[in-house]
Design a protein around this motif. Structure first.
Motif, PDB file in Angstrom:
ATOM      1  N   GLN A   1     -42.251-128.808 -89.372  1.00  0.00           N
ATOM      2  CA  GLN A   1     -43.014-129.846 -90.075  1.00  0.00           C
ATOM      3  C   GLN A   1     -42.223-131.156 -90.092  1.00  0.00           C
ATOM      4  OE1 GLN A   1     -46.320-129.676 -92.085  1.00  0.00           O
ATOM      5  NE2 GLN A   1     -45.839-131.716 -91.342  1.00  0.00           N
TER       6      GLN A   1
ATOM      7  N   THR B   1     -50.199-122.762 -90.191  1.00  0.00           N
ATOM      8  CA  THR B   1     -49.152-123.778 -90.006  1.00  0.00           C
ATOM      9  C   THR B   1     -49.145-124.363 -88.612  1.00  0.00           C
ATOM     10  OG1 THR B   1     -47.792-122.650 -91.604  1.00  0.00           O
ATOM     11  CG2 THR B   1     -46.689-124.229 -90.206  1.00  0.00           C
TER      12      THR B   1
ATOM     13  N   ASP C   1     -48.918-134.999 -93.628  1.00  0.00           N
ATOM     14  CA  ASP C   1     -47.641-134.881 -94.306  1.00  0.00           C
ATOM     15  C   ASP C   1     -47.656-135.846 -95.482  1.00  0.00           C
ATOM     16  OD1 ASP C   1     -46.841-137.493 -93.463  1.00  0.00           O
ATOM     17  OD2 ASP C   1     -45.951-136.686 -91.661  1.00  0.00           O
TER      18      ASP C   1
ATOM     19  N   ARG D   1     -43.547-131.986 -96.756  1.00  0.00           N
ATOM     20  CA  ARG D   1     -44.601-130.983 -96.828  1.00  0.00           C
ATOM     21  C   ARG D   1     -45.055-130.787 -98.256  1.00  0.00           C
ATOM     22  NH1 ARG D   1     -44.264-125.258 -93.847  1.00  0.00           N
ATOM     23  NH2 ARG D   1     -42.855-124.654 -95.522  1.00  0.00           N
TER      24      ARG D   1
ATOM     25  N   LEU E   1     -49.438-128.275 -87.398  1.00  0.00           N
ATOM     26  CA  LEU E   1     -48.383-128.922 -86.635  1.00  0.00           C
ATOM     27  C   LEU E   1     -48.917-129.536 -85.357  1.00  0.00           C
ATOM     28  CD1 LEU E   1     -45.488-126.415 -87.161  1.00  0.00           C
ATOM     29  CD2 LEU E   1     -45.723-128.679 -88.134  1.00  0.00           C
TER      30      LEU E   1
END
Lengths: 247, 127
Positions: free
Chosen positions: A178, A139, A149, A108, A143
């Motif tokens: 994550q 977030t 990423d 992350r 996701l």
């Protein structure tokens, strides 16, 4: 390879982090646990000869080395260069350095990137109104979309991903999810990942939204030892699930 | 840092290798590469980007791979053995990986490649 033999081979490795970084939640995976997880994955046909594996957040390389006994290719990823060096030494000490590859990268990027640098002081506030960064996407949105990423590898590039990720207890909330998102995009067959039992309902929903099947392969307690001076108790028992996601 | 580059950097694949130090694991005993290794290589063939591999091997000092992977070669055990050696025994110890699209450099030190990205770069990482 028998689990006991695997565990025995792993127990000679250096588990401890040289200078554990609080913000990264660095603590070692035990030889016992590493051997059991890898053996379990092998039983399921997710690891073995002719297969490739990636250890996401490899730390000092316990899972990496365990996997390297059974797989032909293991890629170990961590953001901390010191941990990677220990992992590399461990792989060399059992002569598995030819099948292991080490990459320094971060799952992350963004709000958490500063904590990976040694000596970063605790951040005050979480970015509200500070006005220097572009607005953080929610977030959960990130996701579900599965974007962004920091791992520079293609989707579905390895057979199996194994991970003992940070749990998100050190101002890095959501990091565990994550890690799971990155793991599921990188794997072709399966993901084995440890997560706090308390997050199970949330993660189950997420995994379903991503379109995969989730199993709770085992429940256990992590005995997280007093790595840091501020820990009041000698050890802390945390209820943990071993999740298996079938891709 | 194994020869078989799977990394991608957005549109920048494959990464160009500038090798400063390469370690080749000696494998004089050909019997070390047995059926298991040949099967492994056979399984890898569909996943390999052949031109990228040829380029990578050449940049690591091995210019001997044929430009095309023919069906005949793919069935030849001797070729597969040699390919296994190239895939598994050649390691980049020190050097640089460079993205051909952006010029972004990833240094390799002691066999570990540093691919720590900045926030702005993340969007482009996805393939």
């Amino acid at each position: 390879m028998k689990v006991k033999h695997l565990e025995s081979a792993l127990s000679s490795l250096q588990r401890e982090f040289p200078n554990p970084n609080v913000a990264l939640e660095q603590y070692p995976t035990s030889a016992h646990l590493a051997a059991r997880v890898i053996a379990f994955a092998a039983e399921n046909g997710d690891l073995g000869r002719g297969m490739s594996c990636l250890d996401l957040g490899c730390g000092t390389g316990m899972l990496t080395c365990a996997a390297a006994f059974l797989c032909d290719v293991v890629i170990a990823v961590d953001c901390d260069i010191e941990a990677l060096r220990v992992a590399q030494e461990n792989a060399c000490s059992i002569e598995l350095d030819d099948t292991t590859n080490f990459i320094q990268a971060m799952v992350r990027i963004g709000s958490n990137s500063r904590v990976a640098k040694k000596g970063a002081s605790k951040r005050k506030g979480t970015g509200r109104g500070r006005g220097q960064r572009p607005p953080q996407r929610n977030t959960k949105e990130i996701l579900i979309e599965g974007l962004s990423d920091g791992i520079p590898m293609k989707d579905n590039c390895v057979d199996t991903v194994i991970s003992n990720p940070p749990f998100g207890t050190k101002m890095n909330e959501g990091i565990d999810a994550q890690f799971l998102r990155s793991a599921t995009r990188l794997a072709r067959k399966a993901v084995y990942s440890f997560h706090k039992t308390s997050t199970r309902p949330f993660l189950s929903k997420l995994v379903a939204e991503w379109g995969y099947k989730l199993e709770v392969a085992a429940e256990m307690k992590f005995d997280i030892p007093q790595s840091y001076k501020f820990h009041k108790q000698a050890t802390k028992d945390v209820k943990v699930d071993l999740l298996r996601v079938v891709i | 840092m194994r020869n078989n580059t799977k990394e991608a950097d957005g549109k920048g694949f494959p990464l160009r290798i500038t090798a400063v130090e390469v370690r080749v694991v000696d494998n004089p005993d050909a019997t070390n590469v047995g059926q298991r290794e040949i099967d492994f290589v056979k399984n890898m063939l569909p996943v390999l980007d052949w031109p990228a591999l040829v380029q990578a091997a050449s940049q690591l000092g091995i210019p001997t791979l044929p430009p095309q992977l023919t069906e005949q070669l793919a069935q030849d055990p001797a070729f597969l053995q040699a390919l296994y050696h190239i895939l598994m025994n050649v390691h980049l110890v020190k050097g640089m990986l460079t993205c051909p699209a952006s010029g972004r450099e990833f240094p390799v030190t002691d066999g570990i490649v540093n691919m720590m990205l900045e926030e702005e770069e993340c969007e482009r990482v996805r393939v």
